[in-house]
Scaffold this motif. Structure first.
Motif, PDB file in Angstrom:
ATOM      1  N   GLY A  27       0.809  -1.177  -0.012  1.00 21.12           N
ATOM      2  CA  GLY A  27      -0.044   0.097  -0.005  1.00 21.12           C
ATOM      3  C   GLY A  27       0.668   1.528  -0.196  1.00 21.12           C
ATOM      4  O   GLY A  27       0.358   2.387   0.320  1.00 21.12           O
ATOM      5  N   ASP A  28       2.011   1.308  -0.289  1.00 22.66           N
ATOM      6  CA  ASP A  28       2.854   2.336  -0.158  1.00 22.66           C
ATOM      7  C   ASP A  28       2.573   3.174  -1.545  1.00 22.66           C
ATOM      8  O   ASP A  28       2.545   2.877  -2.516  1.00 22.66           O
ATOM      9  N   MET A  29       1.973   4.608  -1.285  1.00 16.85           N
ATOM     10  CA  MET A  29       1.722   5.410  -2.311  1.00 16.85           C
ATOM     11  C   MET A  29       2.705   5.918  -3.256  1.00 16.85           C
ATOM     12  O   MET A  29       2.549   6.012  -4.504  1.00 16.85           O
ATOM     13  N   GLN A  30       3.754   6.055  -2.544  1.00 16.87           N
ATOM     14  CA  GLN A  30       5.009   6.463  -3.520  1.00 16.87           C
ATOM     15  C   GLN A  30       5.287   5.438  -4.357  1.00 16.87           C
ATOM     16  O   GLN A  30       5.852   5.674  -5.497  1.00 16.87           O
ATOM     17  N   HIS A  32       3.068   3.334  -5.752  1.00 14.94           N
ATOM     18  CA  HIS A  32       2.106   3.472  -6.859  1.00 14.94           C
ATOM     19  C   HIS A  32       2.393   4.467  -7.761  1.00 14.94           C
ATOM     20  O   HIS A  32       2.189   4.264  -8.895  1.00 14.94           O
ATOM     21  N   LEU A  69      -4.275  -0.541  -7.775  1.00 12.55           N
ATOM     22  CA  LEU A  69      -4.423  -0.274  -6.427  1.00 12.55           C
ATOM     23  C   LEU A  69      -5.351  -1.311  -5.857  1.00 12.55           C
ATOM     24  O   LEU A  69      -4.552  -1.660  -4.783  1.00 12.55           O
TER      25      LEU A  69
END
Length: 193
Positions: A27-30, A32, A69
């Motif tokens: 779940g690391d948005m960076q 993604h 996601l």
């Protein structure tokens, strides 16, 4: 006979560092954001070639990365990540084609800009692209996915919930139509941007 891999296809085949995928799975948005940076343009270009409309292609990009996601945790690494993502892009593009009964006229300027054309295309390329965009949406999708993206008739049959002969027939008629419109053999799809 399918054309050699295109630039967009080679971008889909790029190596993605395992640590980047591990971060995305957690779940690391960076992570993604990095996947988006690497793959948004090829997803957009694939969708734009099939749909012929910038807004619809942008919708596909958004849908694909929402799917990434939601589904990246289930990605098992059995195929390279880019090819898994390309499959998501093709499915989202076909969904868009089905849901909108895509009949919009193609905005050639937006199409060329979206495909990264730096300026006017050589006459033959522009003519081939314009003719491709005049095909009915499903025929255009089969031509792009088979001839430019390298999908087999068996794969296309599964994507469109049809038989292989359906895919072969659509492709044959579409290529014949393109050849007639060009008035010569050898339509030069390999030169499309």
């Amino acid at each position: 006979m399918p054309v050699e891999p295109t630039a967009a296809r080679s971008v889909f085949a790029q190596e993605v560092p395992p640590e980047l995928l591990a971060q995305a799975r957690h779940g690391d948005m960076q992570a993604h954001a990095e996947l988006y940076r690497r793959f948004a343009a090829p997803v957009f270009n694939l969708a734009l070639r099939v749909l012929g409309e910038r807004t619809a292609a942008e919708d596909v990009v958004q849908e694909v990365f929402l799917r990434v996601l939601a589904r990246v945790r289930r990605y098992r690494g059995e195929a390279p990540f880019g090819l898994w993502l390309r499959r998501l892009a093709v499915n989202a593009t076909i969904d868009q084609l089905r849901s909108r009964r895509f009949l919009a006229e193609t905005d050639m300027d937006a199409l060329l800009a979206g495909l990264g054309a730096p300026g006017p295309l050589p006459e033959e390329q522009a003519e081939a692209l314009a003719l491709l965009m005049r095909l009915p949406p499903q025929a255009r999708a089969v031509v792009v996915l088979h001839e430019l993206e390298g999908y087999t008739h068996a794969e296309l049959a599964r994507m469109f919930d049809q038989t292989e002969s359906y895919s072969k027939s659509i492709l044959s008629r579409a290529l014949a139509r393109l050849r007639r419109r060009l008035g010569r053999e050898g339509i030069g799809l390999e030169s499309l941007p």
